[in-house]
Design an enzyme around this catalytic site. Structure first.
Site, PDB file in Angstrom:
ATOM      1  N   HIS A 235       0.818  -1.210   0.000  1.00 39.92           N
ATOM      2  CA  HIS A 235       0.000   0.000   0.000  1.00 39.92           C
ATOM      3  C   HIS A 235       0.853   1.260   0.000  1.00 39.92           C
ATOM      4  O   HIS A 235       0.395   2.325  -0.401  1.00 39.92           O
ATOM      5  CB  HIS A 235      -0.951  -0.033   1.196  1.00 39.92           C
ATOM      6  N   LYS A 591     -13.153  13.204   0.851  1.00 40.25           N
ATOM      7  CA  LYS A 591     -13.231  11.744   0.766  1.00 40.25           C
ATOM      8  C   LYS A 591     -14.515  11.330   1.491  1.00 40.25           C
ATOM      9  O   LYS A 591     -14.669  11.602   2.687  1.00 40.25           O
ATOM     10  CB  LYS A 591     -12.026  11.076   1.419  1.00 40.25           C
ATOM     11  N   HIS A 597      -8.310   5.460   1.016  1.00 39.01           N
ATOM     12  CA  HIS A 597      -7.234   5.515   0.023  1.00 39.01           C
ATOM     13  C   HIS A 597      -7.162   6.945  -0.523  1.00 39.01           C
ATOM     14  O   HIS A 597      -7.967   7.335  -1.358  1.00 39.01           O
ATOM     15  CB  HIS A 597      -7.507   4.536  -1.116  1.00 39.01           C
TER      16      HIS A 597
END
Length: 728
Positions: A235, A591, A597
């Protein structure tokens, strides 16, 4: 002249020409890792390298953790999948196993990751979208129905709600008649990287580290075949980290977990052999293969230096790899099949123990059965048709690869030393250092792509003339959520609620006092049919929920881009906007839902700021109503929404509706991320003004956004002026 003499003369001539062209035309290629790639490598580059004469299966394991590697057994094909309901995912798993897949890797939805049950008001757009919804043991039993858990290795990507999810898996095994000692697989349980890049945390760093330690302790005692942690660099690279950062921060995370367990009284050799790692494999083919060799070398060296294990397996780095999601492009998507194949080959030549290959359509939507089959067959073809499993470490001895391996070791070592000097990774994460460093590289990388310095075929060069239509899998989020809510109600009606309450209170007490094991208590609670949300809430009553601080990296994008003419055009557009408002356009970057993410959001925010816009980054995990209120408070002209988790058709219309309800319909809404083109018209009709998919050139997006905001403000200005004239 003899053949031998002729050959020698030819060799001298070729060498002379090559060296002349090298000297005159190319002094090397500089990478984001700070490594200069030379046009030519010779034996002089490797003659003094310390790892050059190592053997596979022997410390420091540069050439592989097992002596025979793929000659004895090829890597495990472990495809990462999960969507919709447990029943639908179970059907998908069983078909994949029948088609040659060898291990399961479970993707959970974002509601589950963040410790919310499907009936929670904050997860309306997230249930079943980017993974499978798991609320209780009943879901876990359905997920593995007819899949014998004593025979199948199961990997679970779970960090935030790791306690109830792992506990539910253990109880599901019990109710299959399988003792937990026979369960094999891996739980990710890597919370430090969540605070750096992925953000599916629940609790603050310190109690989160206690959870990690309790899981390591429990599994070391009761689950000898199970990997208690998968220390993940994947990630980090997806968030923009270069290979040195991915290496160093991943291994520094691992050292911190070992240190924590040892400080809690565990012997390093009792748990270290069951630690595993997880790396991303991008498109820099040779460097990615060298990275895995460097990772094994570094782990062996640092474990010896800090903990002096007596079991050689404690020095051995075993890893799963996944091809890069960030390298996948929406434009000309069949190119992604080639990208994934190249990355898979790099992982295999680097010596991975298991591998997931991404589907070519994942930059657009969830993978379909067809695209998943192509991804799985990519690995089968590599194993059965290429001959790469016939010998151990076939890249060994390459002047280039061995030199790269050494450079990565040296540069990652320096960064690990820096983290250790800060007091270890927990303190480094709390300071924000790793996150900020990764975000700088992410902005730099995007600037190189947008400027054309880094070519992406089909995106910034060699674009296709015709659009490519592909099948898209769509999940009915509303139906999945309704199904999960009904099942939750049924479970709560049938269980012994007094027993559940007692189990949850016991969990709170262990969290509060520090006496007892949190995973053991979670197993008791899940066995009594407590839900994932109830266990998570019980812990948050003691630990609280963690809220990260929104921040912004500035100055990197413009410096890396380097083309002032492009910025002159943007400045002209900004001037037009200021002529109406007397200020720069204000962008509120949001977001929505539980999608943490934030690479895309941060890169866009950083770039737009460097271009002269007034940018405010919103808090993660906002509801549509919260984001609307925040944008109004900031005086935003534009709300930008970054979405990667397929909740856009639910959450974005809700945001626009809340703006209208609050009298702020003049705030323009734009969005970007993983949005299928077939959804564009729906979003335009809902009120979205611009949509930017993967691979969008950010400078062009900025121009389009500023021009659209100018037109919007012009209309609003003319409308208000007309109203004033009418009232006068």
């Amino acid at each position: 002249m003899s053949t031998q003499d002729a050959f020698k003369k030819w060799q001298e001539q070729a060498d002379k020409e090559l060296r002349r062209s090298v000297d005159e035309e190319d002094s090397g290629t500089n990478t984001l890792e700070g490594i200069t790639i030379k046009p030519l490598y010779t034996k002089e580059d490797v003659k003094d390298l310390p790892h050059i004469d190592n053997f596979p299966g022997q410390a420091p394991f540069t050439r592989g953790p097992r002596a025979s590697m793929y000659v004895g057994r090829p890597w495990t094909i472990r495809q990462y999948a999960g969507f919709s309901t447990a029943k639908a995912s179970n059907e998908f798993y069983r078909k994949a196993l029948a088609a040659g897949q060898k291990g399961l890797s479970v993707a959970f939805d974002l509601a589950t990751h963040r410790g919310y049950d499907s009936d929670h008001a904050r997860v309306v757009g997230d249930v079943g979208k980017a993974g499978v919804a798991i609320d209780s043991v009943e879901d876990m039993k359905t997920l593995f129905d007819a899949i014998p858990l004593d025979e199948m290795s199961v990997s679970m990507t779970m960090n935030g709600a790791v306690l109830p999810v792992l506990a539910g898996f253990i109880v599901a095994g019990e109710e299959q008649g399988i003792d937990k000692a026979k369960l094999s697989g891996t739980i990710q349980n890597d919370i430090l990287k969540e605070f750096m890049v992925r953000n599916t945390y629940i609790y603050p760093p310190e109690p989160s580290m206690r959870i990690v330690s309790d899981i390591i302790g429990y599994t070391a005692t009761h689950m000898p075949k199970f990997n208690s942690i998968s220390i993940s660099g994947y990630h980090m690279q997806e968030a923009g980290a270069n290979n040195v950062q991915e290496l160093a921060f991943t291994l520094a995370d691992g050292l911190e977990y070992v240190r924590t367990a040892c400080n809690n009284g565990m012997n390093v050799d009792d748990f270290a052999p069951r630690l595993s790692f997880f790396f991303a494999i991008g498109m820099n083919f040779f460097m990615e293969a060298a990275k895995l060799r460097a990772a094994r070398t570094l782990w062996s060296q640092w474990m010896t230096k800090l903990f002096d294990p007596q079991n050689p397996k404690s020095l051995m780095l075993r890893t799963h790899c996944q091809t890069s999601g960030a390298s996948l492009q929406e434009q000309d998507p069949y190119n992604n099949v080639v990208r994934t194949t190249i990355e898979a080959l790099a992982a295999a030549l680097g010596g991975t123990q298991s591998l997931h290959t991404n589907s070519f359509d994942e930059a657009i939507a969830l993978p379909t059965p067809t695209s998943s089959r192509i991804a799985r067959n990519t690995q089968l073809i590599l194993q059965h048709e290429t001959g790469i499993t016939d010998t151990v470490d076939p890249l060994a001895g390459s002047y280039y690869v061995e030199s790269l391996t050494n450079e990565l070791v040296e540069k990652a070592n320096a960064l690990i030393e820096q983290v250790e000097e800060m007091g270890g990774m927990t303190k480094a994460v709390q300071s924000g250092f790793p996150k900020a460093e990764i975000e700088k590289v992410a902005a730099m990388r995007q600037a190189h792509i947008d400027s054309g310095a880094q070519v992406i075929v089909g995106v910034n060069k060699y674009q296709p003339q015709d659009a490519t239509d592909i099948e898209v899998l769509e999940i009915d989020n509303k139906a999945v959520r309704e199904s999960q809510i009904a099942q939750l109600a049924d479970i709560k009606a049938k269980r012994d609620n007094d027993t559940v309450a007692q189990c949850l209170e016991n969990l709170r007490e262990i969290a509060k006092t520090g006496t007892g094991n949190l995973l053991a208590a979670s197993v008791e609670a899940m066995r009594a049919r407590a839900t994932v949300g109830e266990v998570s809430d019980a812990l948050s009553d003691v630990f609280n929920r963690y809220e990260g601080k929104p921040d912004l990296v500035t100055g990197i994008y413009r410096d890396a881009f380097g083309d002032d003419a492009v910025f002159d055009a943007i400045e002209t557009a900004l001037g037009k906007f200021r002529s109406i408002t007397d200020e720069a356009p204000k962008l509120y970057m949001a977001k929505l839902g539980q999608d943490g993410h934030d690479r895309g959001a941060k890169v866009i925010a950083s770039a737009f700021h460097d271009m002269g816009m007034d940018v405010h980054v919103g808090a993660l995990f906002e509801t549509p109503e919260e984001a609307a209120s925040s944008a109004i408070t900031q005086g935003a002209h534009i709300i930008g929404i970054s979405t990667l988790a397929a909740g856009h058709k639910t959450l974005i219309p809700q945001l626009i509706s809340h703006l209208k309800d609050k009298g702020a319909e003049d705030i323009m809404v734009i969005c970007g991320g993983v949005i299928p083109e077939q959804d564009y018209q729906f979003l335009y009709e809902a009120g979205v003004k611009a949509i930017f998919g993967p691979g969008t050139n950010i400078t062009q997006a900025a121009l389009e956004t500023i021009d659209a905001a100018h037109d919007q403000m012009s209309r609003m200005h003319n409308y208000r002026q007309a109203r004033l004239n009418q009232e006068a």
